[in-house]
Design an enzyme around this catalytic site. Structure first.
Site, PDB file in Angstrom:
ATOM      1  N   LYS A 121       1.019  -1.124  -0.014  1.00 19.09           N
ATOM      2  CA  LYS A 121       0.109  -0.012  -0.022  1.00 19.09           C
ATOM      3  C   LYS A 121       0.856   1.316  -0.014  1.00 19.09           C
ATOM      4  O   LYS A 121       0.709   2.434  -0.791  1.00 19.09           O
ATOM      5  CB  LYS A 121      -0.868  -0.081   1.030  1.00 19.09           C
ATOM      6  CG  LYS A 121      -1.864  -1.044   1.316  1.00 19.09           C
ATOM      7  CD  LYS A 121      -3.105  -0.845   2.538  1.00 19.09           C
ATOM      8  CE  LYS A 121      -2.248  -1.239   3.584  1.00 19.09           C
ATOM      9  NZ  LYS A 121      -1.720  -2.433   3.923  1.00 19.09           N
ATOM     10  N   THR A 122       1.878   1.489   0.881  1.00 16.61           N
ATOM     11  CA  THR A 122       2.766   2.467   1.012  1.00 16.61           C
ATOM     12  C   THR A 122       3.267   2.851  -0.268  1.00 16.61           C
ATOM     13  O   THR A 122       3.494   4.087  -0.879  1.00 16.61           O
ATOM     14  CB  THR A 122       3.530   2.448   2.047  1.00 16.61           C
ATOM     15  OG1 THR A 122       2.918   2.242   3.392  1.00 16.61           O
ATOM     16  CG2 THR A 122       4.732   3.579   2.288  1.00 16.61           C
ATOM     17  N   GLU A 165      -3.836   5.780   1.705  1.00 16.17           N
ATOM     18  CA  GLU A 165      -3.661   4.190   2.009  1.00 16.17           C
ATOM     19  C   GLU A 165      -4.849   3.950   2.699  1.00 16.17           C
ATOM     20  O   GLU A 165      -5.461   4.738   3.400  1.00 16.17           O
ATOM     21  CB  GLU A 165      -2.606   4.109   2.938  1.00 16.17           C
ATOM     22  CG  GLU A 165      -1.108   3.988   2.431  1.00 16.17           C
ATOM     23  CD  GLU A 165      -0.038   3.362   3.353  1.00 16.17           C
ATOM     24  OE1 GLU A 165      -0.434   2.305   4.061  1.00 16.17           O
ATOM     25  OE2 GLU A 165       1.101   3.744   3.316  1.00 16.17           O
TER      26      GLU A 165
END
Length: 464
Positions: A121-122, A165
């Site tokens: 995600k990051t 996110e």
């Protein structure tokens, strides 16, 4: 013009303001003109950055840190019920807002892209934020790590796009209503909150159900959990599903990923048109993250060729295979990987970039519950390294579980033929690594806890 700050958040107090998710929301609110305050357990660079934006940051937790005029208290799922500031809020009738609700309010009236998945995600959120900004779209973003360029995890931008996110760990991603949702993968994790894969699938399905009418789901075509999600939501009215990956039927098909040291060249087929672009981080896993970002931007109407070129401006994010430095011919790289799939992906990426160099790992398991369920798989992942040092479990928000220690990982690694040793004293690690490493080696500090602090100490010891 900046979106208005909700009245309940014009004087917010954040408990744990230095956390990756909390600090991002606090920064955006401060940039929008809110009088932000909060507290954190220890002093940090994040606390200093917040103060530069005008926020009041207290160190330590105490009831009197909560200002008399606070309009709400923002918390994450990690805040315990006996926190004195939370108790003071209850006594005074101050509304308590979960960070996911606060983030959802920040996305009101904008075009959100929410990036979800068990891992990646990051990186994917960061790739989108950097590339959209390089195209002059001035996005807002809230990310779980600091971008290498701007050096921050969040920003209020003047454009209409908000990239965030979407955290599945506590189901908080159910609060968002994105125009575009990305699902990178769906795997079993966060065992304190999910009892089975069935619950994980239901949670992601709920998240996809929150996509705005006429919106888009960008989803991995190669990973089984993501494919199951696609099957579950296929045919939903008002939802456009775009798949990406190496699968022959993927809408955005990855044709080739070629490694060039610590970068990769990616070629994709997008509706019959081939595009080739560079990703400035190594490994197939990160290349696929970039393709997901490409598909999401195209779903918002951004020309594919422009976005493909812009993705090359991404230079990394803190703790995602971040080079910390080199000393006496030894490179030290920091990895946030803490799930077996992430560990394997990062080790394979480094292996591909390292050539004949040895790869040494300092691994710190994260959470007792995760180690209990996935310790064997973590040990097998470490077999990809030439040698590993395994630290004690970083507990984060959890209490110890009887019988659950790093020995579960070490036993599994040794059974897989890995060279691995335990180290219970973190302060001893720099000397241990200095005794193991030789010129040309790559050292990875790996895990989601404070193992990241060891990089500079290892470099200093190597130089001595």
């Amino acid at each position: 013009m900046a979106p208005a700050v909700p009245t309940t958040m014009d004087r917010p107090h954040f408990i744990g303001i230095g956390g990756a998710g909390m600090s991002g929301i606090a920064k955006i609110l401060a940039q929008r003109g809110a009088a932000v305050a909060g507290s954190d357990a220890k002093e940090s660079a994040t606390a200093a950055a917040l103060r530069e934006l005008g926020a009041t940051v207290h160190i330590g937790h105490a009831a009197d840190h909560l200002a008399a005029d606070a309009t709400c208290v923002v918390v994450s799922s990690a805040i315990r019920s006996d926190n004195p500031e939370l108790a003071a809020a209850a006594e005074r009738g101050i509304p308590v807002v979960h960070r996911s609700d606060a983030l959802a309010r920040l996305m009101d009236c904008l075009r959100p892209i929410a990036v979800a998945g068990t891992h990646g995600k990051t990186t994917t959120t960061s790739m989108l934020a950097v590339s959209l900004d390089s195209l002059g779209l001035d996005p807002s973003y809230a990310i779980g790590g600091d971008l290498a360029g701007p050096g921050t995890n969040a920003r209020h931008g003047g454009g209409e796009i908000f990239v965030a996110e979407a955290d599945e760990s506590d189901r908080s991603f159910h609060k968002y209503a994105p125009e575009v949702a990305i699902v990178l993968n769906v795997e079993l994790d966060h065992h304190a909150n999910y009892a089975s894969m069935a619950e994980i699938h239901e949670s992601f399905e709920t998240f996809v159900g929150r996509v705005r009418p006429g919106g888009t789901l960008v989803v991995n075509a190669d990973q089984e959990g993501a494919r199951e999600l696609t099957r579950r939501v296929a045919g939903r009215d008002g939802l456009d599903v775009v798949t990406y990956g190496e699968d022959k039927d993927a809408d955005v098909r990855v044709l080739d990923v070629t490694a060039h040291g610590l970068t990769s060249e990616v070629t994709v087929d997008l509706k019959g048109t081939e595009l080739t672009f560079t990703v400035s981080v190594p490994g197939r896993h990160y290349a696929h993250n970039a393709v997901a970002a490409l598909a999401a931007g195209v779903a918002l109407g951004i020309p594919a060729a422009d976005l493909a070129g812009a993705l090359g401006t991404y230079t990394g994010v803190g703790r995602r295979l971040q080079l910390k430095g080199e000393a006496n011919g030894v490179q030290v790289i920091d990895s946030y990987a803490h799930h077996p799939t992430e560990m394997t992906a990062d080790l394979e990426a480094i292996r591909g970039a390292a050539g004949d160099a040895r790869v040494l790992v300092v691994f710190q398991p994260h959470l007792f519950s995760r180690t209990q369920e996935l310790g064997t798989e973590m040990g097998r992942a470490l077999a990809l390294a030439d040698a590993s040092v395994v630290l004690d479990i970083y507990p984060a928000r959890e209490d110890p579980v009887p019988g659950v220690t790093s020995a579960l990982i070490i036993d599994a690694a040794q059974a897989a033929g890995a060279e691995v040793r335990a180290e219970h004293d973190m302060a001893a690690v720099p000397a241990v690594i200095a005794g193991m490493a030789r010129p040309g080696d790559l050292v990875l500090t790996m895990g989601a806890g404070d193992v990241t602090d060891l990089g500079p100490r290892i470099l200093a010891r190597l130089e001595s």
